[in-house]
Design an enzyme around this catalytic site. Sequence first.
Site, PDB file in Angstrom:
ATOM      1  N   ARG A 135       7.181  67.779 116.626  1.00 40.67           N
ATOM      2  CA  ARG A 135       6.186  67.523 115.568  1.00 40.67           C
ATOM      3  C   ARG A 135       5.241  68.727 115.507  1.00 40.67           C
ATOM      4  NH1 ARG A 135       5.180  61.826 118.345  1.00 40.67           N
ATOM      5  NH2 ARG A 135       6.937  60.670 117.439  1.00 40.67           N
ATOM      6  N   ARG A 176      -0.589  57.522 112.157  1.00 39.10           N
ATOM      7  CA  ARG A 176      -0.321  58.739 112.934  1.00 39.10           C
ATOM      8  C   ARG A 176       0.317  59.828 112.056  1.00 39.10           C
ATOM      9  NH1 ARG A 176       3.216  58.112 118.326  1.00 39.10           N
ATOM     10  NH2 ARG A 176       4.920  58.257 116.825  1.00 39.10           N
ATOM     11  N   ARG A 183      11.665  52.418 113.941  1.00 35.17           N
ATOM     12  CA  ARG A 183      10.830  52.202 115.127  1.00 35.17           C
ATOM     13  C   ARG A 183      10.243  50.785 115.160  1.00 35.17           C
ATOM     14  NH1 ARG A 183       8.522  57.492 117.743  1.00 35.17           N
ATOM     15  NH2 ARG A 183      10.234  58.885 117.271  1.00 35.17           N
TER      16      ARG A 183
HETATM   17  N1  LIG Z   1      -6.350  50.705 120.932  1.00 36.99           N
HETATM   18  C1  LIG Z   1      -6.120  51.433 119.844  1.00 36.99           C
HETATM   19  N2  LIG Z   1      -6.716  51.099 118.683  1.00 36.99           N
HETATM   20  C2  LIG Z   1      -6.489  51.802 117.562  1.00 36.99           C
HETATM   21  N3  LIG Z   1      -5.684  52.886 117.474  1.00 36.99           N
HETATM   22  C3  LIG Z   1      -5.046  53.258 118.613  1.00 36.99           C
HETATM   23  C4  LIG Z   1      -5.219  52.554 119.854  1.00 36.99           C
HETATM   24  N4  LIG Z   1      -4.468  53.164 120.794  1.00 36.99           N
HETATM   25  C5  LIG Z   1      -3.858  54.186 120.179  1.00 36.99           C
HETATM   26  N5  LIG Z   1      -4.190  54.255 118.892  1.00 36.99           N
HETATM   27  C6  LIG Z   1      -3.695  55.193 117.850  1.00 36.99           C
HETATM   28  O1  LIG Z   1      -2.379  54.767 117.511  1.00 36.99           O
HETATM   29  C7  LIG Z   1      -1.555  55.884 117.225  1.00 36.99           C
HETATM   30  C8  LIG Z   1      -0.294  55.831 118.114  1.00 36.99           C
HETATM   31  O2  LIG Z   1      -0.671  56.096 119.458  1.00 36.99           O
HETATM   32  P1  LIG Z   1       0.243  56.936 120.434  1.00 36.99           P
HETATM   33  O3  LIG Z   1       0.760  58.131 119.731  1.00 36.99           O
HETATM   34  O4  LIG Z   1      -0.518  57.117 121.682  1.00 36.99           O
HETATM   35  O5  LIG Z   1       1.423  55.888 120.612  1.00 36.99           O
HETATM   36  P2  LIG Z   1       2.714  55.959 121.553  1.00 36.99           P
HETATM   37  O6  LIG Z   1       2.895  54.622 122.142  1.00 36.99           O
HETATM   38  O7  LIG Z   1       2.591  57.099 122.492  1.00 36.99           O
HETATM   39  O8  LIG Z   1       3.853  56.261 120.507  1.00 36.99           O
HETATM   40  P3  LIG Z   1       5.314  56.908 120.711  1.00 36.99           P
HETATM   41  O9  LIG Z   1       6.075  56.010 121.594  1.00 36.99           O
HETATM   42  O10 LIG Z   1       5.873  56.953 119.339  1.00 36.99           O
HETATM   43  O11 LIG Z   1       5.138  58.266 121.292  1.00 36.99           O
HETATM   44  C9  LIG Z   1      -2.402  57.120 117.445  1.00 36.99           C
HETATM   45  O12 LIG Z   1      -2.886  57.590 116.196  1.00 36.99           O
HETATM   46  C10 LIG Z   1      -3.561  56.623 118.312  1.00 36.99           C
HETATM   47  O13 LIG Z   1      -4.727  57.371 118.103  1.00 36.99           O
HETATM   48  N1  LIG Z   2      14.182  56.606 128.163  1.00 31.79           N
HETATM   49  C1  LIG Z   2      13.288  57.551 127.816  1.00 31.79           C
HETATM   50  N2  LIG Z   2      12.458  57.355 126.783  1.00 31.79           N
HETATM   51  C2  LIG Z   2      11.571  58.314 126.481  1.00 31.79           C
HETATM   52  C3  LIG Z   2      11.513  59.512 127.196  1.00 31.79           C
HETATM   53  N3  LIG Z   2      10.532  60.282 126.669  1.00 31.79           N
HETATM   54  C4  LIG Z   2       9.998  59.569 125.666  1.00 31.79           C
HETATM   55  N4  LIG Z   2      10.623  58.385 125.553  1.00 31.79           N
HETATM   56  C5  LIG Z   2      10.344  57.307 124.607  1.00 31.79           C
HETATM   57  O1  LIG Z   2      10.837  57.627 123.342  1.00 31.79           O
HETATM   58  C6  LIG Z   2      10.088  56.931 122.364  1.00 31.79           C
HETATM   59  C7  LIG Z   2       9.796  57.845 121.217  1.00 31.79           C
HETATM   60  O2  LIG Z   2       8.983  58.910 121.583  1.00 31.79           O
HETATM   61  P1  LIG Z   2       8.424  59.930 120.494  1.00 31.79           P
HETATM   62  O3  LIG Z   2       7.723  60.995 121.262  1.00 31.79           O
HETATM   63  O4  LIG Z   2       9.591  60.438 119.716  1.00 31.79           O
HETATM   64  O5  LIG Z   2       7.468  59.134 119.627  1.00 31.79           O
HETATM   65  C8  LIG Z   2       8.827  56.416 123.059  1.00 31.79           C
HETATM   66  O6  LIG Z   2       8.979  55.022 123.241  1.00 31.79           O
HETATM   67  C9  LIG Z   2       8.862  57.079 124.392  1.00 31.79           C
HETATM   68  O7  LIG Z   2       8.312  56.277 125.407  1.00 31.79           O
HETATM   69  C10 LIG Z   2      12.417  59.692 128.291  1.00 31.79           C
HETATM   70  O8  LIG Z   2      12.426  60.703 128.998  1.00 31.79           O
HETATM   71  N5  LIG Z   2      13.274  58.700 128.549  1.00 31.79           N
END
Ligand SMILES: Nc1ncnc2c1ncn2[C@@H]1O[C@H](COP(=O)(O)OP(=O)(O)OP(=O)(O)O)[C@@H](O)[C@H]1O
Ligand SMILES: Nc1nc2c(ncn2[C@@H]2O[C@H](COP(=O)(O)O)[C@@H](O)[C@H]2O)c(=O)[nH]1
Length: 403
Positions: free
Chosen positions: A176, A269, A280
């Site tokens: 990204r 996001r 997703r």
């Molecule tokens: N408690 C919350 N309340 C509102 N917004 C939130 C909260 N926690 C996270 N966010 C927002 O939600 C969005 C998604 O969060 P984040 O990218 O951390 O999710 P993720 O679980 O890591 O997703 P992915 O698995 O796709 O990587 C972000 O814009 C973040 O700022």
């Molecule tokens: N099994 C694994 N899942 C992973 C790993 N690294 C990230 N993730 C999961 O993929 C989704 C999507 O991530 P995104 O960055 O494309 O939004 C998210 O649920 C991650 O937790 C890995 O090494 N192994």
Amino acid sequence: MGEAPAFIVDDLQNQIGFENGFGSKFKGCKTTTTIGDKTYVIGGNDESTLPVEVRIFDKATGNWVTPIVLGSKPNSCKGLSAISLNDDRILIVNKGSAPDDCILFLEVDTWFVREQKKIRGTEVVAWSKGVWGDAEKPVVISGPSGVGKGTLISMLMKEFPSMFGFSVSHTTRAPRGMEKDGVHYHFTEQSIMEKEIKDGKFVEYASVHGNLYGTSIEAVEVVTDAGKRCILDIDVQGARSVRASSLEAILIFICPPSMEELETRLRSRRTETEEQILKRLQNAEVEMEQGKSSGIFDHILYNDNLDDCYESLKKLLGIDGAAAATQISAPQGIDLPADRSVSKMDNKIIINYGTPELEKASKSLIVLDVSSLKGGAPGRTRGLDVYATDSFSDDLNGINQPS
Ligand SMILES: Nc1ncnc2c1ncn2[C@@H]1O[C@H](COP(=O)(O)OP(=O)(O)OP(=O)(O)O)[C@@H](O)[C@H]1O
Ligand SMILES: Nc1nc2c(ncn2[C@@H]2O[C@H](COP(=O)(O)O)[C@@H](O)[C@H]2O)c(=O)[nH]1
């Protein structure tokens, strides 16, 4: 009543003509340990930065084998002592290293090593550093896309930069806008990653939302070798694989307050196309079901209010309040003797001085308690305890004193 002490292993090298295994490569320290039909010769060069190497002499075939060596090999080698523990790993005391790094384990038949032998079809051994105490279980954060896993992990890393290290996953998805290769992910090609998976380089991997994601052994080792607690952000399939592995992680599942809120977060996001968002969200339904009911996870946290969820996460990890500053390091005042021998009684490894004169002068032995070992390759081996004791104390009755 303790078992008879094991023999001192450092002299065995003369009995098996180990030069056949190493040639004249190493002029420095070497040590040997025999487990079953196999004699493990571990050697290094004291004057260079070449890593310590391993050769195996298989008595059954009469052949020398050069194994695949996983994990970070120790470099400096000013004196090695080795002793077998439970026939699956060899404890190594490396005099050339700092107190925090001087106890290592060479795993020869642990679960992880057996799996790697199956995958690679050849002899494998794996290094794992020993750490004092029991504070370093890796942490797996899992949950549906958009729930806030990355946000929570960033908060943790920002508040405790020296305590936690992020396991940088591999993925075949495109970066990204702000994402950097090697920082957020190792961005890679499908065919390369498939080959590396086949070669046994991954702790876990899964196809997630149409792309391949995985945690390499090296990603975990980079963090643990830096003395930090490893955090993994992985999906539910990956969490299941970690649960079945030797990583002994704490597994935490993060839930959204509702599916509507999850969708709002994912859309706000602005990182995915409409098609990807729908995929997703569809996958989120299944992940929620598995996360809550599969028995994979040790804890479930609801990420409704971010600050509240973060506080709960810290509490779970035992780092709320004053405990946050606590990091276990090598006990002070434990100075390994230059000339020493290693013996074993029950779950205690006794490091004693090479000569009775030296030992009398020091009036103490160093005891490593290995009764509570946990974890291991591809991470660290936790639960080591060490203390100095009077050589003639009741604690060590039955141990052969050096003669
Ligand atoms: N408690 C919350 N309340 C509102 N917004 C939130 C909260 N926690 C996270 N966010 C927002 O939600 C969005 C998604 O969060 P984040 O990218 O951390 O999710 P993720 O679980 O890591 O997703 P992915 O698995 O796709 O990587 C972000 O814009 C973040 O700022
Ligand atoms: N099994 C694994 N899942 C992973 C790993 N690294 C990230 N993730 C999961 O993929 C989704 C999507 O991530 P995104 O960055 O494309 O939004 C998210 O649920 C991650 O937790 C890995 O090494 N192994």
